[in-house]
Structure formats: structure tokens, C-alpha cells
Motif scaffolding. Sequence first.
Motif, mmCIF file in Angstrom:
data_model
loop_
_atom_site.group_PDB
_atom_site.id
_atom_site.type_symbol
_atom_site.label_atom_id
_atom_site.label_comp_id
_atom_site.label_asym_id
_atom_site.label_seq_id
_atom_site.Cartn_x
_atom_site.Cartn_y
_atom_site.Cartn_z
ATOM 1 N N VAL A 7 0.836 -1.208 0.000
ATOM 2 C CA VAL A 7 0.000 0.000 0.000
ATOM 3 C C VAL A 7 0.868 1.254 0.000
ATOM 4 O O VAL A 7 0.666 2.172 -0.798
ATOM 5 C CB VAL A 7 -0.947 0.016 1.218
ATOM 6 C CG1 VAL A 7 -1.611 1.388 1.380
ATOM 7 C CG2 VAL A 7 -2.019 -1.054 1.075
ATOM 8 N N LEU A 8 1.857 1.302 0.874
ATOM 9 C CA LEU A 8 2.632 2.531 1.061
ATOM 10 C C LEU A 8 3.621 2.792 -0.066
ATOM 11 O O LEU A 8 3.971 3.950 -0.316
ATOM 12 C CB LEU A 8 3.367 2.486 2.401
ATOM 13 C CG LEU A 8 2.467 2.470 3.637
ATOM 14 C CD1 LEU A 8 3.307 2.569 4.906
ATOM 15 C CD2 LEU A 8 1.452 3.600 3.610
ATOM 16 N N ARG A 9 4.057 1.764 -0.771
ATOM 17 C CA ARG A 9 5.018 1.999 -1.849
ATOM 18 C C ARG A 9 4.338 2.541 -3.105
ATOM 19 O O ARG A 9 5.007 3.060 -3.992
ATOM 20 C CB ARG A 9 5.794 0.718 -2.169
ATOM 21 C CG ARG A 9 4.950 -0.371 -2.821
ATOM 22 C CD ARG A 9 5.675 -1.712 -2.807
ATOM 23 N NE ARG A 9 6.837 -1.695 -3.682
ATOM 24 C CZ ARG A 9 6.846 -2.167 -4.932
ATOM 25 N NH1 ARG A 9 5.732 -2.679 -5.443
ATOM 26 N NH2 ARG A 9 7.922 -2.139 -5.659
ATOM 27 N N ASP A 10 3.028 2.397 -3.187
ATOM 28 C CA ASP A 10 2.272 2.878 -4.349
ATOM 29 C C ASP A 10 1.637 4.235 -4.009
ATOM 30 O O ASP A 10 0.854 4.314 -3.061
ATOM 31 C CB ASP A 10 1.182 1.874 -4.711
ATOM 32 C CG ASP A 10 0.357 2.342 -5.892
ATOM 33 O OD1 ASP A 10 -0.699 2.954 -5.671
ATOM 34 O OD2 ASP A 10 0.792 2.139 -7.046
ATOM 35 N N PRO A 11 1.966 5.297 -4.738
ATOM 36 C CA PRO A 11 1.461 6.639 -4.381
ATOM 37 C C PRO A 11 -0.056 6.724 -4.311
ATOM 38 O O PRO A 11 -0.597 7.384 -3.408
ATOM 39 C CB PRO A 11 2.016 7.527 -5.498
ATOM 40 C CG PRO A 11 3.200 6.807 -6.031
ATOM 41 C CD PRO A 11 2.867 5.350 -5.905
ATOM 42 N N ILE A 12 -0.756 6.075 -5.234
ATOM 43 C CA ILE A 12 -2.218 6.162 -5.238
ATOM 44 C C ILE A 12 -2.808 5.439 -4.039
ATOM 45 O O ILE A 12 -3.672 5.978 -3.328
ATOM 46 C CB ILE A 12 -2.782 5.600 -6.558
ATOM 47 C CG1 ILE A 12 -2.435 6.546 -7.711
ATOM 48 C CG2 ILE A 12 -4.293 5.420 -6.458
ATOM 49 C CD1 ILE A 12 -2.904 6.058 -9.072
ATOM 50 N N ARG A 13 -2.338 4.229 -3.780
ATOM 51 C CA ARG A 13 -2.862 3.483 -2.630
ATOM 52 C C ARG A 13 -2.475 4.169 -1.323
ATOM 53 O O ARG A 13 -3.258 4.186 -0.358
ATOM 54 C CB ARG A 13 -2.353 2.039 -2.660
ATOM 55 C CG ARG A 13 -2.843 1.256 -3.870
ATOM 56 C CD ARG A 13 -2.310 -0.166 -3.867
ATOM 57 N NE ARG A 13 -2.887 -0.935 -2.776
ATOM 58 C CZ ARG A 13 -2.505 -2.169 -2.446
ATOM 59 N NH1 ARG A 13 -1.513 -2.749 -3.126
ATOM 60 N NH2 ARG A 13 -3.065 -2.806 -1.459
#
Length: 232
Positions: free
Chosen positions: A117-123
Amino acid sequence: MTSSKSGPPKSGPPGNSSGGISGTIAGDLEPCGICGRSVAPRALFCHACGAVQPPRPLDPFTRLGLERRFDIDLEQLSKQHAGFTRAMAPERFAARGPRQQANAKAQVEALRDAYEVLRDPIRRAHALLELIGGTPADGDEDGDEEIADLAARLARANDVLELDRIGLDLNQRVEACIKYLAPAFRKAQAASTPDSPPAADGASRILARLERLEALAAEVRDRRAARTTPRR
């Protein structure tokens, strides 16, 4: 901030004076399934008996010991995830029986989910928006002429060079959105109170734009791959 004298038990196993690699957070304590003593929600181990704890329902920032902010340090995120995962490797607990091994495996899975979750900007933006009480914007493409123009260009594109040009334009705009999200979230968090939910509207609108741009960028990648993949 919780006092070091009266705060909840630290998360490391007994004998670890630093409290282990996972700190404590404010919140209701949970009973250890082995000894029944109180354990902090983010604890990996019971500080009283050292038993591996099952993962509790936590937001991804808290689970990985990071500040709730959009512009997190991605290198620190990777280090936190790697450190927690090594500590919870199920094979380390082979002598403790199937229950604690299962808890360790569940912790690793929960840590992996939080990391993804945290590595993906949108998520990451969606997770933070939910935490500050914001709501996602509608994402109406008709209100953004620039995105509508890019979509029209993409619909007309019929060669790899044009797809590459559109992809470059989209990537630049995606990077700009990600850059603008950080101050938008800081502003929203500074003003966020139960009486001011509109404070997150700016971040919501930027996030909606980012999602539309990413959808177009994914279409560019798919179409380019289809044109460049050699036929068998």
C-alpha cells in the motif's frame, strides 16, 4: 505522547532493553493469547512472555512504524519492511509450536500488505485520505480539458513514436501530481478537525487527477507493448 514510565508494554521480547524493532502506539491494549498480559496493538511480541502476537487491525503507516504523511521516505519504508519481515520469519519460531509460527506468518503477510500500500502513491494517498476523514473526489474527466486532450491524442495515436510522446507527457503530469499531493495532505492534516472535513478536498481532487493520468499511462504501456511484442 505516551510517557516512558506509564506507557503500554514495549513490543520486543523479554530481555530486549530497546523494546524490539516495533514500537508502541496509543490505543486499547490487547491480551496476549499465551499469558493474558496486556500487549500494545502494534507489538510483534508479548513483552511479558515473548510470545509472537497475531497482527491487529492497523493502518499501514502504523504497522510499519512510519509517520502518517504522504511524502514518506521510501528507503526508510523498505528498511522498516525488511527489518520487521526478518524478525517475523516463521522458521525462526519452529521450536515454539504451530500457533506462534502461524502468528509469525500472518505478521509477515500483514507487513507485506502494508508495504504494498505505502510503496504505491495512489494506494498510499487513499490510505491517508481515509485516516484524515476525507472522501475521494468523483473523478469526472469532463472537468479536466488537459486530460481530455491527452485521451483524444491517445485515441488517435497509431505509431510507437506518438505513444512514446504521449507517455512522456503523462509521466511528467503524474510526477507533478505526486509532488503536489504532499503539501496538499500537509495542509489537510494541519486543518483536519471533526468540524472541517472539506480540508482534504484539495488532496482528493489531486488524487482523482492522478488516478485518471495513471489509467491513461497504463493504456499507453499496454498499447506500446502490444505493438513491440514479437509475434511467434
